[in-house]
Design an enzyme around this catalytic site. Structure first.
Site, PDB file in Angstrom:
ATOM      1  CG  ASN A  96       9.550  19.844 -20.859  1.00 12.68           C
ATOM      2  OD1 ASN A  96       9.798  18.736 -21.356  1.00 12.68           O
ATOM      3  ND2 ASN A  96       9.040  20.836 -21.578  1.00 12.68           N
ATOM      4  CB  SER A 149      18.352  13.146 -23.081  1.00 14.09           C
ATOM      5  OG  SER A 149      18.447  12.345 -24.244  1.00 14.09           O
ATOM      6  CE1 TYR A 164      18.756  17.841 -26.110  1.00 15.75           C
ATOM      7  CE2 TYR A 164      19.539  15.591 -26.349  1.00 15.75           C
ATOM      8  CZ  TYR A 164      18.547  16.481 -25.989  1.00 15.75           C
ATOM      9  OH  TYR A 164      17.350  16.006 -25.497  1.00 15.75           O
ATOM     10  CE  LYS A 168      18.274  17.526 -22.567  1.00 14.17           C
ATOM     11  NZ  LYS A 168      17.140  18.101 -21.824  1.00 14.17           N
ATOM     12  CB  ILE A 197       9.702  11.255 -26.864  1.00 11.34           C
ATOM     13  CG1 ILE A 197      10.461  10.617 -25.677  1.00 11.34           C
ATOM     14  CG2 ILE A 197       8.222  11.445 -26.538  1.00 11.34           C
ATOM     15  CD1 ILE A 197      10.019   9.236 -25.265  1.00 11.34           C
ATOM     16  CB  THR A 199       8.252  15.820 -29.671  1.00 10.42           C
ATOM     17  OG1 THR A 199       9.660  15.702 -29.854  1.00 10.42           O
ATOM     18  CG2 THR A 199       7.832  15.178 -28.378  1.00 10.42           C
TER      19      THR A 199
END
Ligand code: NDP
Length: 254
Positions: A96, A149, A164, A168, A197, A199
């Site tokens: 994760n 992702s 990023y 992924k 999501i 967060t």
């Protein structure tokens, strides 16, 4: 025949969740705790990690926190050894831990690039191989779940986050390659690919724009990701390996 509830049951299983003390990681940990797993969490923030482990133990979950930085392969190996020493074995690994970067591609310097790739790609790879070797040595028919992702499959707007998304996409390729290489050992490897999501990683200034691009009109919850990861790790998904499961409220459909 076992029911779906039997297949989801994690009693007697040892599960590693990297970065499992906040955000999506904590949503994943809570789902495994509810399913009866013994849980090992790692990350760099000892105080935050110990606090979550303590709270879970107070709730009768066999949980330990280990300080480990996944950009350091020596720390990965020590962590995996310590989990095996304390729990006896590892059945499930959830990769994760990850970081993001909203720098425009033309402005990214080498140290920013290396920091992101060393966390998201190199850390995920060497964590997987350390646990994979343990599963092979012990002939454990284990399960590895990557937190990739939806960004592996598209370019996000309006923010710029090339490194990023590239990282992924590499994790999705890693998922397929390890799934094929390790199928003969009975080790399954799958990825969950979340959209936005709720967060700390979500920056509020962009939230309205992202919400308007999501057909369901709202962000996912960390528990939504946790439930899907539990399914992918468990016998309920016994014939799935190399899958990259998108969970994005429909974002990538338009
Ligand atoms: P958070 O920043 O809240 O959590 C990230 C976790 O990764 C933290 O626990 C952090 O711990 C850990 N971590 C970061 N660097 C390292 C390191 N070098 N070694 C060990 N642990 C590390 O983010 P989220 O919960 O939002 O993200 C979790 C995962 O979900 C990430 O992989 C992310 O890319 C992915 N994701 C998130 C989405 C979202 O909308 N939030 C969407 C799609 C995917 P610490 O920094 O204390 O070490």
């Amino acid at each position: 025949m076992n029911t779906i509830y039997d297949k989801l049951d994690q009693k007697g299983k040892t599960v590693i969740v990297t970065g499992g003390y906040r955000g999506i990681g904590l949503g994943i940990v809570r789902n495994f705790a509810a399913a009866g797993a013994d849980i090992a969490i790692c990350g760099r923030n000892t105080e935050a990690g110990e606090k979550v482990a303590e709270e879970l133990r107070a709730d009768h979950v066999n949980c330990r926190f280990y300080t480990a930085d996944i950009t350091d392969c020596v720390q990965i190996d020590n962590f995996v050894e310590n989990v095996v020493r304390d729990f006896g074995k590892i059945d499930v690994l959830v990769n994760n831990s990850g970081i993001t970067d909203h720098t425009a591609a033309e402005n990214i310097n080498v140290s920013q690039y290396d920091r992101l790739m060393n966390t998201n790609v190199r850390g995920t790879f060497f964590m997987s191989t350390a646990v994979g070797r343990h599963m092979m040595e012990r002939q454990i028919r284990g399960s590895i779940v990557m937190v990739a992702s939806m960004s592996a499959f598209l370019a996000n707007i309006p923010q710029k986050q090339a490194t990023y998304n590239m990282s992924k996409a590499a994790i999705c390729s890693m998922t397929q390659c390890l799934a094929v290489e390790w199928a003969e050992h009975g080790i399954r490897v799958n990825a969950i690919c979340p959209g936005y999501i709720q967060t700390e990683m979500l920056t509020e200034d962009l939230a309205a724009a992202w919400r308007s691009m999501t057909p369901m009109g709202h962000f996912g919850e960390v528990d939504d990701v946790g439930a899907a990861v539990l399914f992918l790790a468990s016998d309920a998904s016994a014939y799935m390996t190399g899958s990259r499961v998108i969970m994005d409220g429909g974002y990538s459909c338009i």
